[in-house]
Design a protein around this motif. Sequence first.
Motif, short mmCIF file in Angstrom:
data_model
loop_
_atom_site.label_atom_id
_atom_site.label_comp_id
_atom_site.label_asym_id
_atom_site.label_seq_id
_atom_site.Cartn_x
_atom_site.Cartn_y
_atom_site.Cartn_z
N GLN A 115 -22.18 6.15 5.54
CA GLN A 115 -23.08 5.66 4.50
C GLN A 115 -22.68 4.26 4.04
OE1 GLN A 115 -25.99 7.11 3.18
NE2 GLN A 115 -26.14 5.01 2.38
N CYS A 116 -21.38 4.05 3.90
CA CYS A 116 -20.89 2.73 3.49
C CYS A 116 -21.23 1.69 4.54
CB CYS A 116 -19.38 2.80 3.27
SG CYS A 116 -18.67 1.31 2.55
N MET A 117 -21.07 2.02 5.80
CA MET A 117 -21.42 1.09 6.87
C MET A 117 -22.90 0.76 6.86
SD MET A 117 -19.12 2.34 10.13
CE MET A 117 -19.61 0.92 11.12
N ASN A 118 -23.73 1.78 6.61
CA ASN A 118 -25.18 1.55 6.55
C ASN A 118 -25.53 0.64 5.38
OD1 ASN A 118 -25.70 3.14 8.80
ND2 ASN A 118 -26.07 4.99 7.62
N ASN A 119 -24.88 0.87 4.23
CA ASN A 119 -25.11 0.01 3.07
C ASN A 119 -24.79 -1.44 3.40
OD1 ASN A 119 -25.82 2.26 1.58
ND2 ASN A 119 -23.92 2.32 0.39
N GLN A 120 -23.61 -1.64 3.96
CA GLN A 120 -23.19 -3.00 4.28
C GLN A 120 -24.07 -3.63 5.35
OE1 GLN A 120 -18.97 -4.13 4.27
NE2 GLN A 120 -18.49 -1.98 3.95
N ILE A 171 -27.82 0.63 -2.34
CA ILE A 171 -27.06 0.09 -1.20
C ILE A 171 -25.92 -0.83 -1.63
CG2 ILE A 171 -29.03 0.26 0.35
CD1 ILE A 171 -29.25 -2.82 0.19
N LEU A 172 -25.83 -1.14 -2.92
CA LEU A 172 -24.78 -2.04 -3.38
C LEU A 172 -23.48 -1.32 -3.69
CD1 LEU A 172 -26.66 -4.51 -5.77
CD2 LEU A 172 -26.15 -4.77 -3.32
N THR A 173 -23.45 0.00 -3.58
CA THR A 173 -22.24 0.74 -3.92
C THR A 173 -21.81 1.66 -2.79
OG1 THR A 173 -23.55 2.46 -5.04
CG2 THR A 173 -22.65 0.69 -6.40
N CYS A 174 -20.51 1.72 -2.58
CA CYS A 174 -19.92 2.61 -1.58
C CYS A 174 -19.76 4.00 -2.18
CB CYS A 174 -18.56 2.06 -1.15
SG CYS A 174 -17.63 3.17 -0.07
N PRO A 175 -20.06 5.08 -1.45
CA PRO A 175 -19.90 6.42 -2.00
C PRO A 175 -18.46 6.77 -2.32
CG PRO A 175 -20.47 6.50 0.34
CD PRO A 175 -20.67 5.09 -0.11
N ASN A 176 -17.50 6.01 -1.81
CA ASN A 176 -16.09 6.24 -2.13
C ASN A 176 -15.63 5.49 -3.37
OD1 ASN A 176 -15.63 7.97 -0.01
ND2 ASN A 176 -13.99 6.78 0.90
N HIS A 192 -11.47 4.05 1.81
CA HIS A 192 -11.48 4.67 3.13
C HIS A 192 -10.05 4.65 3.65
CE1 HIS A 192 -15.82 4.49 3.00
NE2 HIS A 192 -15.78 3.18 2.85
N PRO A 193 -9.49 5.80 3.97
CA PRO A 193 -8.06 5.85 4.33
C PRO A 193 -7.69 4.90 5.46
CG PRO A 193 -8.92 8.07 4.03
CD PRO A 193 -10.11 7.14 4.00
N GLY A 194 -6.85 3.93 5.16
CA GLY A 194 -6.27 3.07 6.17
C GLY A 194 -7.16 1.99 6.74
N VAL A 195 -8.38 1.84 6.24
CA VAL A 195 -9.30 0.87 6.84
C VAL A 195 -10.14 0.19 5.75
CG1 VAL A 195 -9.48 2.16 8.99
CG2 VAL A 195 -11.19 2.53 7.19
N ILE A 196 -10.78 -0.90 6.13
CA ILE A 196 -11.88 -1.47 5.38
C ILE A 196 -13.06 -1.61 6.35
CG2 ILE A 196 -10.43 -2.72 3.76
CD1 ILE A 196 -11.19 -5.29 5.37
N ILE A 197 -14.25 -1.68 5.82
CA ILE A 197 -15.45 -1.90 6.64
C ILE A 197 -15.94 -3.31 6.36
CG2 ILE A 197 -17.80 -1.15 7.13
CD1 ILE A 197 -16.93 1.66 6.16
N ALA A 198 -16.28 -4.03 7.41
CA ALA A 198 -16.72 -5.42 7.25
C ALA A 198 -17.98 -5.67 8.06
CB ALA A 198 -15.61 -6.38 7.68
N VAL A 199 -18.78 -6.63 7.59
CA VAL A 199 -19.94 -7.11 8.33
C VAL A 199 -19.64 -8.54 8.77
CG1 VAL A 199 -22.42 -7.56 8.29
CG2 VAL A 199 -21.48 -5.67 6.95
N MET A 200 -19.87 -8.82 10.04
CA MET A 200 -19.63 -10.16 10.55
C MET A 200 -20.88 -11.01 10.36
SD MET A 200 -16.68 -9.11 11.35
CE MET A 200 -15.82 -10.46 12.18
N CYS A 201 -20.73 -12.31 10.58
CA CYS A 201 -21.84 -13.23 10.34
C CYS A 201 -23.00 -13.05 11.31
CB CYS A 201 -21.35 -14.67 10.38
SG CYS A 201 -20.41 -15.14 8.90
N ASP A 202 -22.82 -12.28 12.38
CA ASP A 202 -23.94 -11.98 13.29
C ASP A 202 -24.63 -10.68 12.91
OD1 ASP A 202 -22.01 -10.15 14.03
OD2 ASP A 202 -22.23 -10.48 16.19
N GLY A 203 -24.19 -10.03 11.82
CA GLY A 203 -24.79 -8.79 11.35
C GLY A 203 -24.14 -7.54 11.88
#
Length: 409
Positions: free
Chosen positions: A44-49, A157-162, A357-368
């Motif tokens: 869900q967090c990935m979809n939001n981002q 979509i502006l908030t992560c469920p975690n 998120h345990p041990g990670v972060i989720i990121a969006v790159m400039c290509d989407g």
Amino acid sequence: MSIRHRRPGFTLIELLVVIAIIGVLVGLLLPAVNAAREAGRRTQCMNNQKNIGLGLIGYFNAKNTFPNSVVWGEPDVTAAAPLAAAYEAGDMSFQLAGATPANPEHDLGPLHSWVVEILPYIDNQALYNDFNRNQVYFSIAGTTTNNLTVSATDIGILTCPNDDTIIQDQGNLSYVVNSGFNRWWWSGSGWNGQNTPPTTGHSVLFGADPQTARNNAKRTGVFWPGSIQGNKPWDHKTTVAAITDGSSTTVMLTENTLAGASTTSPYAQASGSPVVTNWASAHPNFVAFMASDDVCTGGTGSSNCTDGQLAPRAGGAGKFVDGPGWALANNKNTRENLNGGRVVGIEGGYPFPNSLHPGVIIAVMCDGSTKIISDTIDGTVWAKVMTPAGEYMDTPFKQLPVNQSDIAQ
């Protein structure tokens, strides 16, 4: 002779055995259930981002630039220094000494963030129409609605469920944009995560003279503060031509659970009254992130990046390697690292990537594209994906190309 029939049921020993078996089964199942729940929240967090990233790219396609991280109103000021003093002190009102604007809600102060600019591109045209971009984001001026009402509206979509810092109906935000190694490219300000509460850190100067330092600083991030007029000497928006290292290897957006909504911000107006923060806040700590200024720690003190610690050097077998300073962009021995904010606990006091998120972060790159990045990623690799043009910085700070296989988990 009578025959005794055994009464049906469990003996105590049998009952204890059954309970023990159930306990073992529950113990085996719980990690799997928790893992499944976390996988769902991560998705869900990935979809939001992803959707926010598409909104930023939609803005980019329409305007040919990315939006400013924050936009300020600043009357009768042509240089950055007067505003810098208030900003670096953490003054959320950005009030200039001796300045008495005719209309504070119009002429002076923190107007809005990048979120406001992309509202039409994330299916919130009505909120964009109701938001007065010529007034501060916490303005209460209006007859049927006002900026404070609009910016306190929660957008899913502006908030992560975690995110466990959510405040109901306060305009929450879990996602922040890339501001390089300086929260403000013009002043070269760092951030000291070791202090309690954290404070402005040492200068991050990518050059011996101010103009060289500023030209290089702009190449270390994607989103920078700007003015409502767009004509100040410190105004800057990133164009596609500025992302020379490659849009697929440059971070655009990531997480920070210590961004967004706060009703008791430690950053107060000059009057001392608390400042409400939310997704429209125009203070970069609440809507942007940076990499550690520790990369500029050098032999002559941690005041600049010019001691040679960032310069490429011979690595053997005819190859060059990156300067050792870049490795400090993600160092678990400091609080200025990915997910180090879990021990800070001050909303707005940690402008670095931070997730639950345990041990990670989720990121969006400039290509989407979206990437799951380990919070133990090599600091040099993290420094490279932060900078859209690190390979084009002057020789003492030049970065070597990044191996794409080193980025994602």
